[in-house]
Design a protein around this motif. Sequence first.
Motif, PDB file in Angstrom:
ATOM      1  N   ARG A  66     136.035  40.028  29.538  1.00  0.00           N
ATOM      2  CA  ARG A  66     134.620  40.295  29.289  1.00  0.00           C
ATOM      3  C   ARG A  66     134.542  41.672  28.643  1.00  0.00           C
ATOM      4  N   ARG A  67     134.130  41.668  27.398  1.00  0.00           N
ATOM      5  CA  ARG A  67     134.104  42.911  26.613  1.00  0.00           C
ATOM      6  C   ARG A  67     133.356  44.013  27.360  1.00  0.00           C
ATOM      7  N   GLY A  68     134.046  45.133  27.515  1.00  0.00           N
ATOM      8  CA  GLY A  68     133.453  46.293  28.166  1.00  0.00           C
ATOM      9  C   GLY A  68     133.444  46.245  29.683  1.00  0.00           C
ATOM     10  N   LEU A  69     133.834  45.104  30.259  1.00  0.00           N
ATOM     11  CA  LEU A  69     133.804  44.960  31.715  1.00  0.00           C
ATOM     12  C   LEU A  69     135.187  44.794  32.331  1.00  0.00           C
ATOM     13  N   GLY A  70     136.095  44.176  31.609  1.00  0.00           N
ATOM     14  CA  GLY A  70     137.439  43.948  32.124  1.00  0.00           C
ATOM     15  C   GLY A  70     137.811  42.481  32.129  1.00  0.00           C
ATOM     16  N   MET A  71     138.718  42.134  33.009  1.00  0.00           N
ATOM     17  CA  MET A  71     139.186  40.750  33.126  1.00  0.00           C
ATOM     18  C   MET A  71     138.822  40.219  34.503  1.00  0.00           C
ATOM     19  N   PHE A  72     138.438  38.927  34.524  1.00  0.00           N
ATOM     20  CA  PHE A  72     137.951  38.310  35.744  1.00  0.00           C
ATOM     21  C   PHE A  72     138.616  36.955  35.964  1.00  0.00           C
ATOM     22  N   ILE A  73     138.796  36.593  37.236  1.00  0.00           N
ATOM     23  CA  ILE A  73     139.360  35.298  37.596  1.00  0.00           C
ATOM     24  C   ILE A  73     138.344  34.222  37.208  1.00  0.00           C
ATOM     25  N   LYS A  74     138.796  33.225  36.465  1.00  0.00           N
ATOM     26  CA  LYS A  74     137.902  32.165  35.997  1.00  0.00           C
ATOM     27  C   LYS A  74     137.596  31.155  37.099  1.00  0.00           C
ATOM     28  N   GLU A  75     136.455  30.521  36.959  1.00  0.00           N
ATOM     29  CA  GLU A  75     136.061  29.427  37.850  1.00  0.00           C
ATOM     30  C   GLU A  75     137.099  28.305  37.723  1.00  0.00           C
ATOM     31  N   GLY A  76     137.583  27.802  38.830  1.00  0.00           N
ATOM     32  CA  GLY A  76     138.565  26.717  38.819  1.00  0.00           C
ATOM     33  C   GLY A  76     140.007  27.164  38.700  1.00  0.00           C
ATOM     34  N   ALA A  77     140.241  28.477  38.638  1.00  0.00           N
ATOM     35  CA  ALA A  77     141.608  28.995  38.469  1.00  0.00           C
ATOM     36  C   ALA A  77     142.512  28.597  39.644  1.00  0.00           C
ATOM     37  N   ARG A  78     142.001  28.725  40.859  1.00  0.00           N
ATOM     38  CA  ARG A  78     142.824  28.412  42.035  1.00  0.00           C
ATOM     39  C   ARG A  78     143.221  26.937  42.047  1.00  0.00           C
ATOM     40  N   ASN A  79     142.271  26.048  41.748  1.00  0.00           N
ATOM     41  CA  ASN A  79     142.584  24.615  41.728  1.00  0.00           C
ATOM     42  C   ASN A  79     143.603  24.287  40.649  1.00  0.00           C
ATOM     43  N   LEU A  80     143.466  24.927  39.495  1.00  0.00           N
ATOM     44  CA  LEU A  80     144.424  24.734  38.408  1.00  0.00           C
ATOM     45  C   LEU A  80     145.815  25.184  38.832  1.00  0.00           C
ATOM     46  N   LEU A  81     145.878  26.330  39.496  1.00  0.00           N
ATOM     47  CA  LEU A  81     147.165  26.839  39.982  1.00  0.00           C
ATOM     48  C   LEU A  81     147.761  25.936  41.050  1.00  0.00           C
ATOM     49  N   LEU A  82     146.923  25.484  41.990  1.00  0.00           N
ATOM     50  CA  LEU A  82     147.417  24.600  43.046  1.00  0.00           C
ATOM     51  C   LEU A  82     148.019  23.331  42.463  1.00  0.00           C
ATOM     52  N   GLN A  83     147.349  22.776  41.488  1.00  0.00           N
ATOM     53  CA  GLN A  83     147.850  21.562  40.842  1.00  0.00           C
ATOM     54  C   GLN A  83     149.211  21.823  40.199  1.00  0.00           C
ATOM     55  N   GLY A  84     149.316  22.917  39.480  1.00  0.00           N
ATOM     56  CA  GLY A  84     150.579  23.264  38.828  1.00  0.00           C
ATOM     57  C   GLY A  84     151.684  23.572  39.817  1.00  0.00           C
ATOM     58  N   GLU A  85     151.344  24.313  40.869  1.00  0.00           N
ATOM     59  CA  GLU A  85     152.352  24.672  41.870  1.00  0.00           C
ATOM     60  C   GLU A  85     152.834  23.447  42.644  1.00  0.00           C
ATOM     61  N   ARG A  86     151.927  22.520  42.928  1.00  0.00           N
ATOM     62  CA  ARG A  86     152.326  21.280  43.605  1.00  0.00           C
ATOM     63  C   ARG A  86     153.298  20.487  42.743  1.00  0.00           C
ATOM     64  N   GLN A  87     152.981  20.372  41.443  1.00  0.00           N
ATOM     65  CA  GLN A  87     153.862  19.646  40.517  1.00  0.00           C
ATOM     66  C   GLN A  87     155.223  20.314  40.446  1.00  0.00           C
ATOM     67  N   LYS A  88     155.217  21.635  40.353  1.00  0.00           N
ATOM     68  CA  LYS A  88     156.468  22.398  40.271  1.00  0.00           C
ATOM     69  C   LYS A  88     157.302  22.199  41.543  1.00  0.00           C
TER      70      LYS A  88
END
Length: 129
Positions: free
Chosen positions: A67-89
């Motif tokens: 976010r310009r001028g504000l920094g970086m933020f965790i996106k909505e749905g990031a945890r679910n996306l990670l869980l799906q990937g980690e489960r597959q891995k």
Amino acid sequence: MDLEWNDSQPIYRQLRDRVVDLILDGVLKEGDPLPSVRNVAADYRVNPLTVLKGYQELVDEQLVEKRRGLGMFIKEGARNLLLQGERQKFLREEWPRIHATIQRLGLKTEELLDGGAGRPPSDAAEEER
């Protein structure tokens, strides 16, 4: 986050993995800001470009948004996306080895679900009587 670095993997990748762990553990939640590049670089005594490269991987993976001028933020749905990937891995890379060990040792489902108390289920049942 741990201050120790592993020589087998680039530091930017380890930084990325630490942020992923914080998201999976619920320490960083969706919508939370990431620590600033400068702060992380100072705290861990690494080059800011190293931190930026690790953060950029998170952006590329659609886990973090800039976010310009504000920094970086965790996106909505990031945890679910990670869980799906980690489960597959896990199922692809780790489970086959674990399953083979279970088979080789002749472990039964009850023993595994018992939490590894270290004794056969029959001993535990006798103590409860």
